[in-house]
Design a protein around this motif. Structure first.
Motif, PDB file in Angstrom:
ATOM      1  N   GLU A 107       7.393  19.234  18.078  1.00  0.00           N
ATOM      2  CA  GLU A 107       7.481  19.293  19.541  1.00  0.00           C
ATOM      3  C   GLU A 107       8.787  18.665  20.030  1.00  0.00           C
ATOM      4  OE1 GLU A 107       5.514  20.855  21.709  1.00  0.00           O
ATOM      5  OE2 GLU A 107       4.399  21.611  19.976  1.00  0.00           O
ATOM      6  N   LYS A 108       9.153  17.553  19.446  1.00  0.00           N
ATOM      7  CA  LYS A 108      10.394  16.872  19.830  1.00  0.00           C
ATOM      8  C   LYS A 108      11.593  17.766  19.521  1.00  0.00           C
ATOM      9  CE  LYS A 108      12.985  12.605  19.042  1.00  0.00           C
ATOM     10  NZ  LYS A 108      13.042  11.360  18.270  1.00  0.00           N
ATOM     11  N   ALA A 109      11.560  18.409  18.345  1.00  0.00           N
ATOM     12  CA  ALA A 109      12.656  19.307  17.976  1.00  0.00           C
ATOM     13  C   ALA A 109      12.729  20.483  18.941  1.00  0.00           C
ATOM     14  CB  ALA A 109      12.474  19.799  16.540  1.00  0.00           C
ATOM     15  N   LYS A 110      11.565  21.025  19.341  1.00  0.00           N
ATOM     16  CA  LYS A 110      11.552  22.132  20.298  1.00  0.00           C
ATOM     17  C   LYS A 110      12.154  21.687  21.626  1.00  0.00           C
ATOM     18  CE  LYS A 110       7.631  24.773  18.530  1.00  0.00           C
ATOM     19  NZ  LYS A 110       6.261  25.216  18.789  1.00  0.00           N
ATOM     20  N   ARG A 111      11.783  20.487  22.085  1.00  0.00           N
ATOM     21  CA  ARG A 111      12.334  19.982  23.351  1.00  0.00           C
ATOM     22  C   ARG A 111      13.844  19.784  23.247  1.00  0.00           C
ATOM     23  NH1 ARG A 111       7.552  16.747  23.179  1.00  0.00           N
ATOM     24  NH2 ARG A 111       8.762  15.000  22.336  1.00  0.00           N
ATOM     25  N   GLU A 112      14.283  19.252  22.097  1.00  0.00           N
ATOM     26  CA  GLU A 112      15.715  19.060  21.915  1.00  0.00           C
ATOM     27  C   GLU A 112      16.455  20.392  21.884  1.00  0.00           C
ATOM     28  OE1 GLU A 112      16.343  16.663  18.443  1.00  0.00           O
ATOM     29  OE2 GLU A 112      15.473  14.878  19.364  1.00  0.00           O
ATOM     30  N   THR A 116      19.199  21.449  24.501  1.00  0.00           N
ATOM     31  CA  THR A 116      20.527  21.879  24.039  1.00  0.00           C
ATOM     32  C   THR A 116      20.842  23.277  24.539  1.00  0.00           C
ATOM     33  OG1 THR A 116      20.206  20.537  22.047  1.00  0.00           O
ATOM     34  CG2 THR A 116      21.958  22.158  21.979  1.00  0.00           C
ATOM     35  N   HIS A 117      19.845  24.144  24.503  1.00  0.00           N
ATOM     36  CA  HIS A 117      20.038  25.533  24.979  1.00  0.00           C
ATOM     37  C   HIS A 117      20.385  25.541  26.471  1.00  0.00           C
ATOM     38  CE1 HIS A 117      19.558  29.822  25.270  1.00  0.00           C
ATOM     39  NE2 HIS A 117      18.646  29.691  26.227  1.00  0.00           N
ATOM     40  N   GLY A 122      24.246  26.103  30.670  1.00  0.00           N
ATOM     41  CA  GLY A 122      24.939  25.586  31.863  1.00  0.00           C
ATOM     42  C   GLY A 122      26.445  25.535  31.633  1.00  0.00           C
ATOM     43  N   ASN A 123      26.852  25.073  30.443  1.00  0.00           N
ATOM     44  CA  ASN A 123      28.287  25.005  30.127  1.00  0.00           C
ATOM     45  C   ASN A 123      28.905  26.396  30.120  1.00  0.00           C
ATOM     46  OD1 ASN A 123      28.197  22.258  29.902  1.00  0.00           O
ATOM     47  ND2 ASN A 123      28.026  22.246  27.677  1.00  0.00           N
ATOM     48  N   ILE A 124      28.181  27.357  29.525  1.00  0.00           N
ATOM     49  CA  ILE A 124      28.696  28.736  29.487  1.00  0.00           C
ATOM     50  C   ILE A 124      28.808  29.304  30.886  1.00  0.00           C
ATOM     51  CG2 ILE A 124      28.124  31.093  28.747  1.00  0.00           C
ATOM     52  CD1 ILE A 124      26.988  29.866  26.159  1.00  0.00           C
ATOM     53  N   ARG A 125      27.828  29.044  31.731  1.00  0.00           N
ATOM     54  CA  ARG A 125      27.886  29.539  33.114  1.00  0.00           C
ATOM     55  C   ARG A 125      29.089  28.946  33.851  1.00  0.00           C
ATOM     56  NH1 ARG A 125      21.911  28.461  33.674  1.00  0.00           N
ATOM     57  NH2 ARG A 125      20.966  30.395  32.997  1.00  0.00           N
TER      58      ARG A 125
END
Length: 160
Positions: A107-112, A116-117, A122-125
């Motif tokens: 679950e923690k990995a999914k949240r991370e 990150t996604h 946001g950075n790409i936008r």
């Protein structure tokens, strides 16, 4: 009797001597020897009785020892079974804890990954907007006059 070669006085003396010897030997030797033999017989009988009693006690002790050994074996089996049950319970608890910890890690990995996604999106936008703005500036600068550019910018600001 004299014809037979036996003298009565000597025969009488020999009978008296034999009687005295029998009486003396009976008193001095025969009775003490019989007493010692009776005492020895009694000691042997007591020894046999003690031996028999010790044999009976040994059998009782052997039976008791066997009983104690069987009880100890039963207790050892019970202890081993309890230890196995406790081991299985602990194993189950450890496996459950490992599964829950694994789920938490997943679950923690999914949240991370989602964080990150979203951050990368946001950075790409932002980069896309910046790139689009710079491209629009270049295109507008080459096509529109500065007055038309100000009108277009004012119109876009009002819409925003």
């Amino acid at each position: 009797m004299e014809k037979l070669g036996i003298e009565p006085s000597l025969l009488l003396a020999q009978i008296i001597n034999f009687s005295i010897i029998v009486v003396v030997l009976t008193k001095l030797l025969y009775k003490p020897i019989l007493g010692m033999l009776a005492k020895r017989k009694k000691e042997i009988e007591e020894g046999l009785a003690i031996t028999e009693r010790l044999r009976a006690e040994e059998e009782k002790l052997g039976d008791r020892r066997e009983k104690l050994l069987s009880e100890a074996r039963k207790e050892a089996r019970v202890i081993l079974e309890d230890a196995k049950k406790q081991g299985k319970d602990v194993e189950g608890e450890i496996v459950a804890a490992a599964h829950s910890e694994a789920q938490e890690i997943i679950e923690k990995a999914k949240r991370e990954v989602l964080a990150t996604h979203e951050s990368l999106s946001g950075n790409i936008r932002e980069e896309a907007v910046t790139l689009a703005a710079s491209m629009a500036k270049r295109l507008i600068a080459g096509v529109l006059s500065p007055a038309d550019q100000h009108k277009l910018i004012a119109k876009q600001l009002k819409e925003l």
